[in-house]
Write a protein that holds these residues in place. Sequence first.
Motif, short mmCIF file in Angstrom:
data_model
loop_
_atom_site.label_atom_id
_atom_site.label_comp_id
_atom_site.label_asym_id
_atom_site.label_seq_id
_atom_site.Cartn_x
_atom_site.Cartn_y
_atom_site.Cartn_z
N PHE A 1 -43.72 -70.06 -10.88
CA PHE A 1 -42.78 -68.94 -11.54
C PHE A 1 -43.00 -67.55 -10.72
CE2 PHE A 1 -40.52 -66.94 -14.44
CZ PHE A 1 -41.17 -65.51 -14.74
N ASP A 2 -41.99 -66.49 -10.65
CA ASP A 2 -42.24 -65.39 -10.17
C ASP A 2 -41.07 -64.41 -10.96
OD1 ASP A 2 -43.28 -63.23 -8.48
OD2 ASP A 2 -41.78 -63.83 -6.61
N ALA A 3 -41.58 -62.97 -11.01
CA ALA A 3 -40.69 -62.24 -11.46
C ALA A 3 -40.74 -60.87 -10.62
CB ALA A 3 -40.80 -61.68 -12.84
N VAL A 4 -39.65 -60.38 -10.02
CA VAL A 4 -39.66 -59.28 -9.55
C VAL A 4 -38.65 -58.20 -9.92
CG1 VAL A 4 -39.15 -58.19 -7.15
CG2 VAL A 4 -40.18 -60.44 -7.11
N THR A 5 -39.31 -57.14 -10.21
CA THR A 5 -38.29 -56.05 -10.77
C THR A 5 -37.87 -54.98 -9.83
OG1 THR A 5 -39.56 -56.16 -12.89
CG2 THR A 5 -38.29 -54.08 -12.37
N GLU A 6 -36.47 -54.53 -9.82
CA GLU A 6 -36.05 -53.59 -8.88
C GLU A 6 -35.30 -52.43 -9.63
OE1 GLU A 6 -32.80 -53.66 -5.34
OE2 GLU A 6 -33.34 -55.47 -6.33
N GLU A 7 -35.56 -51.40 -9.39
CA GLU A 7 -34.71 -50.46 -9.79
C GLU A 7 -33.41 -49.90 -9.03
OE1 GLU A 7 -35.51 -46.13 -11.97
OE2 GLU A 7 -36.56 -46.37 -10.01
N LEU A 8 -32.47 -50.43 -9.61
CA LEU A 8 -30.90 -50.16 -8.98
C LEU A 8 -30.65 -48.81 -8.89
CD1 LEU A 8 -29.29 -53.21 -10.75
CD2 LEU A 8 -30.60 -53.25 -8.46
N GLU A 9 -30.82 -48.23 -9.86
CA GLU A 9 -30.46 -46.75 -10.15
C GLU A 9 -31.50 -45.87 -11.28
OE1 GLU A 9 -26.59 -45.80 -12.58
OE2 GLU A 9 -26.03 -47.10 -10.95
N PRO A 10 -31.60 -44.91 -11.29
CA PRO A 10 -32.40 -44.21 -12.12
C PRO A 10 -32.02 -44.81 -13.70
CG PRO A 10 -32.04 -42.58 -10.90
CD PRO A 10 -31.12 -43.76 -10.67
N GLY A 11 -32.96 -45.64 -14.31
CA GLY A 11 -33.05 -46.04 -15.76
C GLY A 11 -32.30 -47.43 -15.70
N VAL A 12 -31.81 -48.00 -14.66
CA VAL A 12 -31.26 -49.09 -14.56
C VAL A 12 -32.25 -50.19 -13.65
CG1 VAL A 12 -29.40 -50.60 -13.78
CG2 VAL A 12 -28.91 -48.21 -14.81
N LEU A 13 -32.65 -51.26 -14.35
CA LEU A 13 -33.75 -52.20 -13.71
C LEU A 13 -33.00 -53.38 -13.62
CD1 LEU A 13 -36.88 -50.85 -15.72
CD2 LEU A 13 -36.18 -50.30 -13.19
N LEU A 14 -33.16 -54.30 -12.57
CA LEU A 14 -33.07 -55.61 -12.39
C LEU A 14 -34.23 -56.36 -12.45
CD1 LEU A 14 -30.99 -57.91 -11.72
CD2 LEU A 14 -30.99 -57.44 -9.61
N VAL A 15 -34.59 -57.28 -13.21
CA VAL A 15 -35.65 -58.28 -13.25
C VAL A 15 -35.14 -59.58 -12.57
CG1 VAL A 15 -37.78 -59.20 -14.66
CG2 VAL A 15 -36.81 -57.05 -15.13
N ARG A 16 -35.65 -60.09 -11.39
CA ARG A 16 -35.22 -61.28 -11.08
C ARG A 16 -36.31 -62.40 -11.47
NH1 ARG A 16 -33.46 -58.31 -6.31
NH2 ARG A 16 -30.88 -58.41 -6.56
N MET A 17 -36.04 -63.21 -12.24
CA MET A 17 -37.06 -64.35 -12.56
C MET A 17 -36.71 -65.56 -11.77
SD MET A 17 -37.66 -64.08 -16.75
CE MET A 17 -38.41 -62.63 -17.13
N SER A 18 -37.80 -66.35 -11.44
CA SER A 18 -37.45 -67.73 -10.52
C SER A 18 -38.52 -68.54 -11.02
CB SER A 18 -37.31 -67.43 -9.11
OG SER A 18 -38.64 -66.91 -8.62
N GLY A 19 -38.02 -70.00 -10.90
CA GLY A 19 -39.07 -71.15 -11.13
C GLY A 19 -39.23 -71.45 -12.43
N GLU A 20 -40.00 -72.12 -12.96
CA GLU A 20 -40.24 -72.44 -14.42
C GLU A 20 -40.86 -71.40 -15.34
OE1 GLU A 20 -42.64 -75.98 -13.95
OE2 GLU A 20 -41.10 -76.97 -12.51
#
Length: 127
Positions: free
Chosen positions: A17-36
């Motif tokens: 399992f992995d989770a990577v968080t990216e800030e797309l713009e101030p106050g807007v986050l994208l958390v990409r989860m992968s695996g089980e």
Amino acid sequence: MTSHQEPRDGEMVRTTFDAVTEELEPGVLLVRMSGEIDIASTDFAAEAIRAAVAPPARLVLIDVSAVTFCSSAGLGNLVEARNLAGQHNITLALVGVGRPIDRPLSVTGLGGQFRIYSTAAEALTQL
């Protein structure tokens, strides 16, 4: 993250399992989860969610397009994300929901409790 449980009958159980968080713009986050997302990875998933779904975020997108399995523990992580978002007045949406997430959401009736979009780009244009 790769977690290992004690072997049963000579077999090693491995969960990736992995989770990577990216800030797309101030106050807007994208958390990409992968695996089980299961009992072996639920603590790591919860940690990633708690870090993202908190002020000063105003919008959090959880991308589950690369999730290959979601147990009841994983559903618990998504419900926690929804609850935290409500407590902090943060908009939360799931993106890239495929069968590993859609099936448990549908079976449990939880699907209607989430904003769901095909892609992050679609969610950003509509939220």
